[in-house]
Design a protein around this motif. Sequence first.
Motif: not given
Length: 522
Positions: A234-244, A255-260, A319-320
Motif C-alpha cells: 500500500l506504499g506510504a502509510a495512509k491509515q491504520i485501523l480507521g485512523m488517518r 498526524k493521527l486523526s479519526q475525523a472521518e 482508545t485510539c
Amino acid sequence: MLLTDAGEPECYDEAYQGKDASKWELAMKDEMKSLISNQTWELAKLPEGKKALQNKWVFRIKEEHDGSKRYKAQLVVKGFQQIEGIDYSEIFSPVVKLTTIRLVLSIVAAKGLYLEQLDVKTAFLHGDLEEEIYMQQPEGFAEDGKEELVCRLTKSLYGLKQAPRQWYKKFDGFMQGNGYFRCNADHCCYFKKVKSSFIILLLYVDDMLVAGADLEEINNLKKQLSSEFEMKDLGAAKQILGMRISRDEQEGTLKLSQAEYVRKVLQRFSMGDAKSVRTPLASHFRLSKEQSPKTEEEKDFMAKVPYASAIGSLMYAMTCTRPDISHAVGVVSRYMSNPGKPHWEAVKWILRYLRGTTERCLTFRRDELKLEGYVDSDFAGEVDHRRSTTGYVFTMASTAISWISQLQKIVTISTTEAEYVAVTESSKELIWLQGLLAELGFDQVMNVLHSDSQSAIHLAKNSAFHSRTKHIDLRYHFIRSLIEEGVLKLVKIAGSKNPADMLTKPVTTEKLELCAASVGLQ
C-alpha cells in the motif's frame, strides 16, 4: 471498522439481485481464485460420524483513502458450529497494542523515518490446520458432478475459531526465521538491526506497518514477505485501523486523526447537526445508579435507545486518538447494564463535544525522544461506591502515547492514599513502556513521573507516616522500590499544569485546552 456502509448485501441471493451484481460476482470469483490457488481444501467424502460445517458469503464495500470504493466478498465458515476438543483447542492470538502503534509513530516522526504499509491478502488462509475439519462446498461454486462431496480443509479459513492463531503462528515463525527479534513487551512488534539503522514491523491481524530509515532495506523485507505470503503493497502509510495518518515533511509532523470515523459516528446517532459544546462532560452531570429507569414508561423509552452501541463507538475513539474524552466515556460506561435518561443525556453531550472537535488529532513532532508521565487522582468522585478515579498519560516527544482513566479497585480513605494508589498504577505502565523502548534500542534512564500531590510523593519516598498508612495494601508500596532503584523519579507538578487532570474529573474549557495542548492534541 466499527461502522459499515449501507448498500452491502446480506447474503448470496441478495448480491445477485442488486444493481451491483456484476461487481459482487467478480469479487466472489476473485475470492474463489485465491482459495483455490492457495489449496485451501480438497474435495472428499464426508466420513461417518463427522459433520460438515456450513459457510456463508460476506460482502463489504471498502472505502480507500483516495475516496474510491472496493467491492470485497469473503467466504466465511460458520465457526460457531465447531465443538471444542474436536474441531479446535487453543484459539488465542495477539494483536499489536494501540500504545505500541502510537509509540512507533512518535519514533517515526522524531527520527524522520519512512513508514510503509502492507496488507496480507486472505491472511487467515496462510495458517496450517492441525485438526481434521470438513465444510460444505461454497454456495454458487459447487463443482459440477461432485455436488455430494464436501471440502476437507487443509488451510485455516475466515470464521474458524483457530484461524487467527494459526495465521499468527505461521507469520511469527517466518519473521523469526528471517532474523527478526520479537519484542517481549508486545508479541506483534518485530525489530531488526540492519547496517547502521533498524526496521520495526507492527502486525495487526493482516495489516502491517513497517518503519525504517533505509528504504532499500524496507523493500527487501517486502520482497521476503511477498515470496512467502500474498501481499498487497500500500506504499506510504495512509491509515491504520480507521485512523488517518498524514505527514508534513516540511514541518516534520505526523498526524493521527479519526475525523472521518467521528463524523460517521455522529451521523449514525443523528448528531451530525447537533449544537456543539466545549467540554466532554459538564459539571452539572452527577450520574449515579439512582437515575436508572424506575417506571415502565422510562424502561420502554430506554429500550429504544442505542446506549451500548453509542458507548462502543465512543470507546473506539477514546482508545485510539482522543484522551480528552476518556473520563467522560469512563463515567457513562458504568451504567451500561441499566442506563437511564440522565445517562443518555450525558452520552449525547459527549457526542455534541465531538461535533465541535471532530478535527482534533494527535500530532507527533521531530523532537527529543523522552518519555514522561503525568498522574492524577480524583478522591471519591464516584457517587455510588465512593471510589476514586486514577488518570495517567504518558507522552513521548511531548505527544500522548498511552493514557487511562479508570476507577480504583479499592475504596481509599484519603486524598493522599488515592494519589498514592494512582502513582503506583501508573508506574507499572511506565516500566512496560521503558521495556518496549529498550527492546527497540531507545533506552530511557530515570524517567520523570509528575504528580500534583506533595503528600503522595513524600509517602512514596519514605515510610514515615506509618500509623496513617499501615492499612494500605502491600502491592501499592511497589513504587518505593522503583524510586530506590532509580527506575523513575517522582516530581511535583502544579495542579493547574497537570494534563492528567482531564482524565479524572470534568474540567473547565480553559483547563481542557491546556491539558489537550500539553499532550499534543491539536
